[in-house]
Enzyme design. Structure first.
Site, PDB file in Angstrom:
ATOM      1  N   ASN A 108       0.852  -1.194   0.000  1.00  0.00           N
ATOM      2  CA  ASN A 108       0.000   0.000   0.000  1.00  0.00           C
ATOM      3  C   ASN A 108       0.883   1.238   0.000  1.00  0.00           C
ATOM      4  O   ASN A 108       1.979   1.225   0.568  1.00  0.00           O
ATOM      5  CB  ASN A 108      -0.874  -0.008   1.262  1.00  0.00           C
ATOM      6  CG  ASN A 108      -1.789   1.203   1.340  1.00  0.00           C
ATOM      7  OD1 ASN A 108      -2.441   1.573   0.367  1.00  0.00           O
ATOM      8  ND2 ASN A 108      -1.837   1.843   2.501  1.00  0.00           N
ATOM      9  N   HIS A 110       1.002   5.140   1.260  1.00  0.00           N
ATOM     10  CA  HIS A 110       0.310   6.021   2.211  1.00  0.00           C
ATOM     11  C   HIS A 110       0.993   7.388   2.240  1.00  0.00           C
ATOM     12  O   HIS A 110       2.225   7.463   2.307  1.00  0.00           O
ATOM     13  CB  HIS A 110       0.329   5.379   3.609  1.00  0.00           C
ATOM     14  CG  HIS A 110      -0.394   6.187   4.624  1.00  0.00           C
ATOM     15  ND1 HIS A 110      -1.774   6.244   4.656  1.00  0.00           N
ATOM     16  CD2 HIS A 110       0.045   6.999   5.608  1.00  0.00           C
ATOM     17  CE1 HIS A 110      -2.152   7.060   5.626  1.00  0.00           C
ATOM     18  NE2 HIS A 110      -1.062   7.531   6.220  1.00  0.00           N
ATOM     19  N   SER A 137       4.966   6.611   2.593  1.00  0.00           N
ATOM     20  CA  SER A 137       5.467   5.286   2.962  1.00  0.00           C
ATOM     21  C   SER A 137       4.842   4.236   2.055  1.00  0.00           C
ATOM     22  O   SER A 137       3.657   4.317   1.741  1.00  0.00           O
ATOM     23  CB  SER A 137       5.052   4.924   4.404  1.00  0.00           C
ATOM     24  OG  SER A 137       5.350   5.957   5.316  1.00  0.00           O
ATOM     25  N   ASP A 146      -2.886   0.710   7.884  1.00  0.00           N
ATOM     26  CA  ASP A 146      -1.568   1.257   7.533  1.00  0.00           C
ATOM     27  C   ASP A 146      -0.490   0.845   8.539  1.00  0.00           C
ATOM     28  O   ASP A 146       0.394   1.639   8.882  1.00  0.00           O
ATOM     29  CB  ASP A 146      -1.641   2.791   7.427  1.00  0.00           C
ATOM     30  CG  ASP A 146      -2.664   3.243   6.396  1.00  0.00           C
ATOM     31  OD1 ASP A 146      -2.722   2.617   5.324  1.00  0.00           O
ATOM     32  OD2 ASP A 146      -3.395   4.212   6.656  1.00  0.00           O
TER      33      ASP A 146
HETATM   34  C1  GRF Z   1      -2.620   8.676  -2.590  1.00  0.00           C
HETATM   35  O1  GRF Z   1      -2.322   9.854  -1.897  1.00  0.00           O
HETATM   36  C2  GRF Z   1      -2.232   7.455  -1.791  1.00  0.00           C
HETATM   37  O2  GRF Z   1      -1.115   7.662  -0.991  1.00  0.00           O
HETATM   38  C3  GRF Z   1      -3.448   7.255  -0.915  1.00  0.00           C
HETATM   39  O3  GRF Z   1      -4.533   7.558  -1.755  1.00  0.00           O
HETATM   40  C4  GRF Z   1      -4.115   8.471  -2.762  1.00  0.00           C
HETATM   41  C5  GRF Z   1      -4.448   7.856  -4.084  1.00  0.00           C
HETATM   42  O4  GRF Z   1      -4.183   8.721  -5.144  1.00  0.00           O
HETATM   43  N1  GRF Z   1      -3.494   5.908  -0.379  1.00  0.00           N
HETATM   44  P1  GRF Z   1      -4.263   8.213  -6.635  1.00  0.00           P
HETATM   45  O5  GRF Z   1      -5.675   7.658  -6.827  1.00  0.00           O
HETATM   46  O6  GRF Z   1      -3.229   7.170  -6.855  1.00  0.00           O
HETATM   47  O7  GRF Z   1      -4.051   9.433  -7.477  1.00  0.00           O
END
Ligand code: GRF
Length: 204
Positions: A108, A110, A137, A146
């Protein structure tokens, strides 16, 4: 044989786009075998379509039980023979049923330096707290929010005149790079998990 990646999304899909671009530029020796969205209007689906990547919508709203929703996810992932799963802005919590099926094969991204600011609105949380440095991260997904072992992190400064938008934008730029670096390590089998610690082998 190329490793197959399944990407789970819920929204605009810029991280999905970063993976698509890295594969097309041959920076990543892999293929996206399926994009799964739990939302039918996610822009990420358009991105998949544009690049002829198979995509499927599996809406959590169509299922009474979380496990039934996840069984459908597993079906789609198994059909496309995925080796790894990337949660790229996927806004559903996954249960132990799903996590155990793909132990240490789900990552994932984050937008904070975990374990600070887990969950939603991480950039807003960072601004409210008043930290001077935040970041992003990439971590393995476990049963918590997370909370899995961290693969890579990148620090991003918070400026006095930042709002949520400007900070998110600065972090997002780094997210895209960090995700590709992490995926590269995973695909090239350069990752060793020792308890909570993730040791990355070789140069990257
Ligand atoms: C990103 O900021 C990611 O870190 C978080 O959700 C957002 C997704 O953005 N988990 P995208 O859809 O990849 O533009």
């Amino acid at each position: 044989m190329k490793k197959k990646i399944g990407v789970l999304v819920s929204g605009r899909g810029t991280n999905l786009q970063a993976i698509i671009d890295a594969i097309e530029k041959k920076e990543l020796d892999a293929e996206i075998s399926v994009v799964i969205s739990n939302k039918s209007d996610a822009f990420a689906l358009e991105r998949a379509k544009k690049h002829c990547i198979p995509s499927v919508v599996i809406s959590h709203k169509d299922f009474d039980k979380r496990e039934d929703f996840e069984k459908e996810l597993v079906n789609a992932l198994e059909k496309s023979g995925v080796d790894f799963i990337v949660l790229a802005g996927f806004m559903r919590i996954l249960s132990p049923f799903f996590i155990n099926k793909y132990k240490n094969r789900i990552i994932n991204i984050h937008p904070a330096l975990l374990p600070s600011f887990p969950g939603v609105n991480a950039q807003k949380q960072a601004l409210h707290y008043g930290v001077k440095i935040t970041g992003c991260s990439v971590h393995f997904v476990d049963e918590g929010v997370d909370s899995g072992p961290i693969i890579l992190q990148c620090a991003v400064p918070v400026f006095d005149n930042d709002d949520e938008h400007s900070l998110s934008k600065r972090i997002l730029k780094e997210e895209h790079k960090l995700l590709i670096k992490s995926l590269k390590l995973l695909i090239e089998d350069k990752i060793v998990i020792q308890g909570r610690r993730v040791i990355c082998k070789g140069e990257f």
